[in-house]
Enzyme design. Structure first.
Site, PDB file in Angstrom:
ATOM      1  N   ASN A  19       0.208   0.350   1.502  1.00  0.00           N
ATOM      2  CA  ASN A  19       0.152   0.105   2.938  1.00  0.00           C
ATOM      3  C   ASN A  19       1.307   0.824   3.632  1.00  0.00           C
ATOM      4  O   ASN A  19       2.384   1.002   3.069  1.00  0.00           O
ATOM      5  CB  ASN A  19       0.098  -1.388   3.271  1.00  0.00           C
ATOM      6  N   GLU A  23       3.095   0.971   7.499  1.00  0.00           N
ATOM      7  CA  GLU A  23       3.205   0.428   8.852  1.00  0.00           C
ATOM      8  C   GLU A  23       3.879   1.448   9.767  1.00  0.00           C
ATOM      9  O   GLU A  23       4.418   2.449   9.301  1.00  0.00           O
ATOM     10  CB  GLU A  23       4.050  -0.854   8.828  1.00  0.00           C
ATOM     11  N   CYS A  40      -3.970   0.088   5.424  1.00  0.00           N
ATOM     12  CA  CYS A  40      -3.972  -0.769   4.243  1.00  0.00           C
ATOM     13  C   CYS A  40      -3.911   0.077   2.974  1.00  0.00           C
ATOM     14  O   CYS A  40      -4.322   1.240   2.959  1.00  0.00           O
ATOM     15  CB  CYS A  40      -5.245  -1.610   4.202  1.00  0.00           C
ATOM     16  N   GLU A  76      -5.746  -0.256   0.310  1.00  0.00           N
ATOM     17  CA  GLU A  76      -7.092   0.093  -0.135  1.00  0.00           C
ATOM     18  C   GLU A  76      -7.641   1.286   0.639  1.00  0.00           C
ATOM     19  O   GLU A  76      -8.279   2.171   0.071  1.00  0.00           O
ATOM     20  CB  GLU A  76      -8.040  -1.109   0.027  1.00  0.00           C
ATOM     21  N   CYS A 135      -8.723  -7.002   3.071  1.00  0.00           N
ATOM     22  CA  CYS A 135      -9.131  -7.502   4.386  1.00  0.00           C
ATOM     23  C   CYS A 135     -10.609  -7.162   4.601  1.00  0.00           C
ATOM     24  O   CYS A 135     -11.206  -6.417   3.830  1.00  0.00           O
ATOM     25  CB  CYS A 135      -8.259  -6.896   5.484  1.00  0.00           C
TER      26      CYS A 135
END
Length: 134
Positions: free
Chosen positions: A43, A45, A54, A56, A87
């Site tokens: 991930n 940010e 994310c 994934e 998610c």
């Protein structure tokens, strides 16, 4: 053939590289393709929180960029006492390249905590096959 232990180690290694200055919650993901290739993502940010990506999603992008087109299995690695499952958006991303029986292994630092099929995490999903019947 790549073992689940190898996939776990790949997710653990990439998790450490996550860029998470805001949440401080590192996630790593490792995808195994039917051809035995492993692709990873973590991930990332940014200051325009929550506009990040994310783990994934990063692993899926790496797979596509590397010439892969299908997910045989995936390990998602996160810390804490709770399961760190993909998610909703990432479940759909995985669905694009996986079958309902594809294994999604959820891991913590100590190892695999629980394994699901995609069907268990995203029942009655909408995917590419829904559009081929048009």
């Amino acid at each position: 053939m790549v073992s689940l232990d190898t996939l776990f180690e790949a997710a653990k290694t990439i998790q450490a590289r996550a860029y998470v200055p805001y949440s401080r919650f590192k996630v790593g993901a490792a995808i195994l393709t039917p051809e035995g290739q492993v692709f990873t993502g973590c991930n990332v940010e940014n200051a325009a929180y929550p506009v990040g990506s994310c783990a994934e999603a990063g692993a899926v992008s790496a797979m596509i960029a590397g010439g892969g087109s299908a997910i045989r299995a995936i390990v998602v690695m996160g810390d804490g006492e709770h399961l760190v499952t993909p998610c909703g958006g990432c479940r759909q991303r995985i669905r694009e390249f996986a079958s309902p029986d594809t294994k999604i292994h959820i891991a913590g630092p100590e190892g695999i905590r629980k394994s699901f099929t995609l069907e268990e995490l995203l029942p009655f999903s909408f995917g590419p096959d829904n559009l081929t019947d048009r």
